[in-house]
Design a protein around this motif. Structure first.
Motif, PDB file in Angstrom:
ATOM      1  N   UNK A 138       0.510  -1.085  -0.397  1.00 28.40           N
ATOM      2  CA  UNK A 138       0.218   0.107  -0.173  1.00 28.40           C
ATOM      3  C   UNK A 138       0.648   1.456  -0.254  1.00 28.40           C
ATOM      4  N   UNK A 139       2.419   0.610  -0.143  1.00 31.51           N
ATOM      5  CA  UNK A 139       2.926   2.140  -0.232  1.00 31.51           C
ATOM      6  C   UNK A 139       3.511   2.467   1.008  1.00 31.51           C
ATOM      7  N   UNK A 140       2.982   1.734   2.879  1.00 28.36           N
ATOM      8  CA  UNK A 140       3.362   2.505   3.458  1.00 28.36           C
ATOM      9  C   UNK A 140       4.399   1.313   3.824  1.00 28.36           C
ATOM     10  N   UNK A 141       5.580   2.473   5.111  1.00 30.30           N
ATOM     11  CA  UNK A 141       6.583   1.565   5.617  1.00 30.30           C
ATOM     12  C   UNK A 141       6.847   1.715   6.565  1.00 30.30           C
ATOM     13  N   UNK A 142       8.176   0.577   7.127  1.00 27.45           N
ATOM     14  CA  UNK A 142       7.790  -0.019   8.132  1.00 27.45           C
ATOM     15  C   UNK A 142       9.364  -0.530   8.501  1.00 27.45           C
ATOM     16  N   UNK A 143       9.953  -0.367   9.845  1.00 23.22           N
ATOM     17  CA  UNK A 143      10.999  -0.724  10.481  1.00 23.22           C
ATOM     18  C   UNK A 143      11.282  -2.405  10.375  1.00 23.22           C
ATOM     19  N   UNK A 144      11.957  -2.942  10.136  1.00 25.65           N
ATOM     20  CA  UNK A 144      11.865  -4.736  10.153  1.00 25.65           C
ATOM     21  C   UNK A 144      13.408  -5.291  10.520  1.00 25.65           C
ATOM     22  N   UNK A 145      13.710  -6.538  11.047  1.00 23.72           N
ATOM     23  CA  UNK A 145      15.316  -6.522  11.558  1.00 23.72           C
ATOM     24  C   UNK A 145      15.407  -7.733  10.493  1.00 23.72           C
ATOM     25  N   UNK A 146      16.638  -8.078  10.070  1.00 23.82           N
ATOM     26  CA  UNK A 146      17.148  -8.856   9.046  1.00 23.82           C
ATOM     27  C   UNK A 146      18.901  -9.330   9.827  1.00 23.82           C
ATOM     28  N   UNK A 147      18.846 -10.451   9.796  1.00 24.97           N
ATOM     29  CA  UNK A 147      19.903 -11.303  10.021  1.00 24.97           C
ATOM     30  C   UNK A 147      21.067 -10.820   9.431  1.00 24.97           C
ATOM     31  N   UNK A 148      22.506 -10.515  10.306  1.00 29.82           N
ATOM     32  CA  UNK A 148      23.533  -9.923   9.188  1.00 29.82           C
ATOM     33  C   UNK A 148      24.864 -11.138   8.654  1.00 29.82           C
ATOM     34  N   UNK A 149      24.795 -12.929   9.537  1.00 25.01           N
ATOM     35  CA  UNK A 149      24.712 -13.510   9.501  1.00 25.01           C
ATOM     36  C   UNK A 149      24.471 -14.712   9.032  1.00 25.01           C
ATOM     37  N   UNK A 150      25.535 -15.943   8.495  1.00 26.03           N
ATOM     38  CA  UNK A 150      24.987 -17.198   8.060  1.00 26.03           C
ATOM     39  C   UNK A 150      25.777 -18.232   8.542  1.00 26.03           C
ATOM     40  N   UNK A 151      26.273 -17.525   9.449  1.00 23.14           N
ATOM     41  CA  UNK A 151      27.158 -19.561   9.850  1.00 23.14           C
ATOM     42  C   UNK A 151      27.870 -18.082  11.237  1.00 23.14           C
ATOM     43  N   UNK A 152      28.464 -18.893  12.214  1.00 24.26           N
ATOM     44  CA  UNK A 152      28.834 -18.143  13.762  1.00 24.26           C
ATOM     45  C   UNK A 152      29.697 -19.367  13.887  1.00 24.26           C
ATOM     46  N   UNK A 153      31.269 -18.604  13.774  1.00 24.17           N
ATOM     47  CA  UNK A 153      32.198 -20.365  14.343  1.00 24.17           C
ATOM     48  C   UNK A 153      32.948 -20.062  15.845  1.00 24.17           C
ATOM     49  N   UNK A 154      32.829 -21.262  16.546  1.00 27.54           N
ATOM     50  CA  UNK A 154      33.485 -20.340  18.028  1.00 27.54           C
ATOM     51  C   UNK A 154      34.473 -21.711  18.379  1.00 27.54           C
ATOM     52  N   UNK A 155      35.918 -20.635  17.954  1.00 27.96           N
ATOM     53  CA  UNK A 155      37.103 -21.764  18.152  1.00 27.96           C
ATOM     54  C   UNK A 155      37.181 -21.208  19.533  1.00 27.96           C
TER      55      UNK A 155
END
Length: 110
Positions: free
Chosen positions: A78-95
């Motif tokens: 409808x042309x409106x907009x809203x704040x949304x959130x998106x993950x910035x990673x695909x993988x996480x590695x712990x060493x």
């Protein structure tokens, strides 16, 4: 020796303990999983996590501070907009080694 595709980015987080603390929360993990499927609004995340909106906003802020989540604008039909959130990673590695704990993140945005 594993190699990474040229379109992935991998880097260590500034504070591994803080990243692990954020991911230790079930609500934060649910938000991260949901936003990896595409941008979600806080209202959508509140429904998805079955948590209060205050809890969801606190977890969103924690994920934003840890650079695991990014804010974006989602435009509606409808042309409106809203704040949304998106993950910035695909993988996480712990060493874990003699130098301590390193948390590495990878994404495919580059």
């Amino acid at each position: 020796m594993a190699t990474q595709a040229s379109n992935t980015r991998s880097e260590s987080t500034a504070d591994p303990a803080a990243t692990l603390d954020v991911l230790g929360d079930d609500c934060a993990r649910t938000i991260l999983i949901a936003t990896s499927e595409g941008p979600k609004t806080a209202k959508e995340l509140t429904k998805r996590t079955d948590s209060s909106s205050a809890t969801v906003y606190r977890r969103i802020n924690n994920l934003l501070e840890s650079d695991l989540l990014a804010e974006c604008v989602r435009f509606e039909d409808d042309g409106s907009h809203t704040t949304a959130y998106e993950a910035t990673i695909d993988a996480l590695r712990v060493r874990i080694d003699g130098d301590g704990i390193t948390v590495g993140v990878a994404d495919s945005s580059d």
